[in-house]
Design a protein around this motif. Sequence first.
Motif, mmCIF file in Angstrom:
data_model
loop_
_atom_site.group_PDB
_atom_site.id
_atom_site.type_symbol
_atom_site.label_atom_id
_atom_site.label_comp_id
_atom_site.label_asym_id
_atom_site.label_seq_id
_atom_site.Cartn_x
_atom_site.Cartn_y
_atom_site.Cartn_z
ATOM 1 N N LYS A 66 -3.439 3.206 -4.721
ATOM 2 C CA LYS A 66 -3.214 4.485 -5.392
ATOM 3 C C LYS A 66 -1.830 5.050 -5.117
ATOM 4 N N ASN A 67 -1.260 4.742 -3.957
ATOM 5 C CA ASN A 67 0.070 5.262 -3.625
ATOM 6 C C ASN A 67 1.203 4.418 -4.208
ATOM 7 N N GLY A 68 0.853 3.407 -5.024
ATOM 8 C CA GLY A 68 1.860 2.555 -5.656
ATOM 9 C C GLY A 68 2.157 1.275 -4.918
ATOM 10 N N THR A 69 1.662 1.147 -3.700
ATOM 11 C CA THR A 69 1.872 -0.072 -2.921
ATOM 12 C C THR A 69 1.154 -1.248 -3.567
ATOM 13 N N VAL A 70 1.811 -2.397 -3.583
ATOM 14 C CA VAL A 70 1.206 -3.625 -4.108
ATOM 15 C C VAL A 70 0.903 -4.557 -2.942
ATOM 16 N N GLN A 71 -0.292 -5.118 -2.928
ATOM 17 C CA GLN A 71 -0.699 -6.039 -1.880
ATOM 18 C C GLN A 71 -0.932 -7.435 -2.447
ATOM 19 N N ILE A 72 -0.354 -8.430 -1.795
ATOM 20 C CA ILE A 72 -0.617 -9.833 -2.087
ATOM 21 C C ILE A 72 -1.601 -10.312 -1.020
ATOM 22 N N ILE A 73 -2.774 -10.775 -1.439
ATOM 23 C CA ILE A 73 -3.872 -11.058 -0.523
ATOM 24 C C ILE A 73 -4.246 -12.531 -0.606
ATOM 25 N N SER A 74 -4.193 -13.213 0.543
ATOM 26 C CA SER A 74 -4.538 -14.632 0.600
ATOM 27 C C SER A 74 -5.623 -14.840 1.650
ATOM 28 N N SER A 75 -6.476 -15.829 1.421
ATOM 29 C CA SER A 75 -7.468 -16.217 2.421
ATOM 30 C C SER A 75 -7.358 -17.714 2.678
ATOM 31 N N PHE A 76 -7.631 -18.107 3.938
ATOM 32 C CA PHE A 76 -7.494 -19.490 4.363
ATOM 33 C C PHE A 76 -8.735 -19.910 5.140
ATOM 34 N N ASP A 77 -8.854 -21.215 5.393
ATOM 35 C CA ASP A 77 -10.041 -21.725 6.073
ATOM 36 C C ASP A 77 -9.894 -21.723 7.588
ATOM 37 N N SER A 78 -8.720 -21.363 8.113
ATOM 38 C CA SER A 78 -8.527 -21.249 9.555
ATOM 39 C C SER A 78 -7.441 -20.204 9.788
ATOM 40 N N TRP A 79 -7.144 -19.919 11.078
ATOM 41 C CA TRP A 79 -6.194 -18.840 11.356
ATOM 42 C C TRP A 79 -4.875 -19.012 10.627
ATOM 43 N N PRO A 80 -4.363 -17.964 9.945
ATOM 44 C CA PRO A 80 -5.036 -16.693 9.727
ATOM 45 C C PRO A 80 -6.026 -16.798 8.563
ATOM 46 N N THR A 81 -7.247 -16.324 8.768
ATOM 47 C CA THR A 81 -8.216 -16.388 7.673
ATOM 48 C C THR A 81 -7.883 -15.383 6.580
ATOM 49 N N GLY A 82 -7.193 -14.319 6.943
ATOM 50 C CA GLY A 82 -6.753 -13.337 5.965
ATOM 51 C C GLY A 82 -5.284 -13.014 6.146
ATOM 52 N N LEU A 83 -4.527 -12.979 5.057
ATOM 53 C CA LEU A 83 -3.100 -12.665 5.100
ATOM 54 C C LEU A 83 -2.805 -11.653 3.996
ATOM 55 N N VAL A 84 -2.266 -10.509 4.379
ATOM 56 C CA VAL A 84 -1.955 -9.454 3.418
ATOM 57 C C VAL A 84 -0.487 -9.081 3.540
ATOM 58 N N TRP A 85 0.249 -9.240 2.446
ATOM 59 C CA TRP A 85 1.617 -8.758 2.342
ATOM 60 C C TRP A 85 1.590 -7.494 1.486
ATOM 61 N N SER A 86 2.095 -6.383 2.026
ATOM 62 C CA SER A 86 2.152 -5.126 1.277
ATOM 63 C C SER A 86 3.596 -4.783 0.973
ATOM 64 N N ILE A 87 3.879 -4.532 -0.309
ATOM 65 C CA ILE A 87 5.209 -4.116 -0.742
ATOM 66 C C ILE A 87 5.126 -2.639 -1.065
ATOM 67 N N PHE A 88 5.864 -1.814 -0.327
ATOM 68 C CA PHE A 88 5.799 -0.368 -0.471
ATOM 69 C C PHE A 88 6.836 0.132 -1.473
ATOM 70 N N PRO A 89 6.615 1.326 -2.033
ATOM 71 C CA PRO A 89 7.553 1.873 -3.030
ATOM 72 C C PRO A 89 8.965 2.084 -2.505
ATOM 73 N N ASP A 90 9.169 2.090 -1.182
ATOM 74 C CA ASP A 90 10.525 2.224 -0.652
ATOM 75 C C ASP A 90 11.205 0.880 -0.437
ATOM 76 N N GLY A 91 10.513 -0.228 -0.832
ATOM 77 C CA GLY A 91 11.109 -1.551 -0.761
ATOM 78 C C GLY A 91 10.826 -2.315 0.515
ATOM 79 N N LYS A 92 10.126 -1.712 1.482
ATOM 80 C CA LYS A 92 9.803 -2.410 2.717
ATOM 81 C C LYS A 92 8.515 -3.218 2.555
ATOM 82 N N LEU A 93 8.387 -4.231 3.412
ATOM 83 C CA LEU A 93 7.201 -5.071 3.410
ATOM 84 C C LEU A 93 6.484 -4.946 4.749
#
Length: 237
Positions: A66-93
Amino acid sequence: MNENIKIRESIVDLQVSIGEKLFVFGKKSGTLDMVKVGMDLLPFSQLLQESNPDIKLRQIGWKRLKNGTVQIISSFDSWPTGLVWSIFPDGKLKMEATGEILNTNSADQHLGLDFDFPEMELKKVFWKDHSGSSGEWSLESPNQTPPSFFASLDYVDLVFDQVGVKVRSDGRGVGMLWKSVAEINQRADIRFILNPQEGEFSTVLKSSDTPNSQTAQDLNHSKTNTSKSISLWFDFQ
């Protein structure tokens, strides 16, 4: 300055652009593949397979908060089982890797959070750890080299020919390995690991405005309540 984030999806990648920055995530790898700032391309890539050759990507997707942030979400079969990259409206990740840690007694446990960058373009390095130790290295005066291991990383600032990136740890439980010259067969230049000596690792956040396990739970329902995580901020300039 906040700007609108644009997403372009193809059969091979997800391209997320904000202002003059472009971040490319591979659909085959489920990770960050490269960054472009203005006209300058930086092959700053994440290599999950470097320390875990058998890791398999299960799923990759994206969502807009809702705040405009975009998340790229990946899942894997071993560590890391979840990986989330968030790109914020100010350009930081912000990157958050989550999963069940089977053995936290070893300080040498490699979690596969490896990154590769163009070494020939590296001009300067600044660093600081949570003990207060800091230093710098430059191509012009290479008297001091970065330590091979940071027990508790605060930040490392990498300055390349045209692009720079500061990587900051979100907590005191993240160590960083720096590739030595002798490790010529190792593709990864830096590796982030959990450091048990710093105490309890950072737990999964629940705020809707930050990368969290909620999206990872959509992809991985097992043991999410006891997941541990590594959080890192990336600021490309």
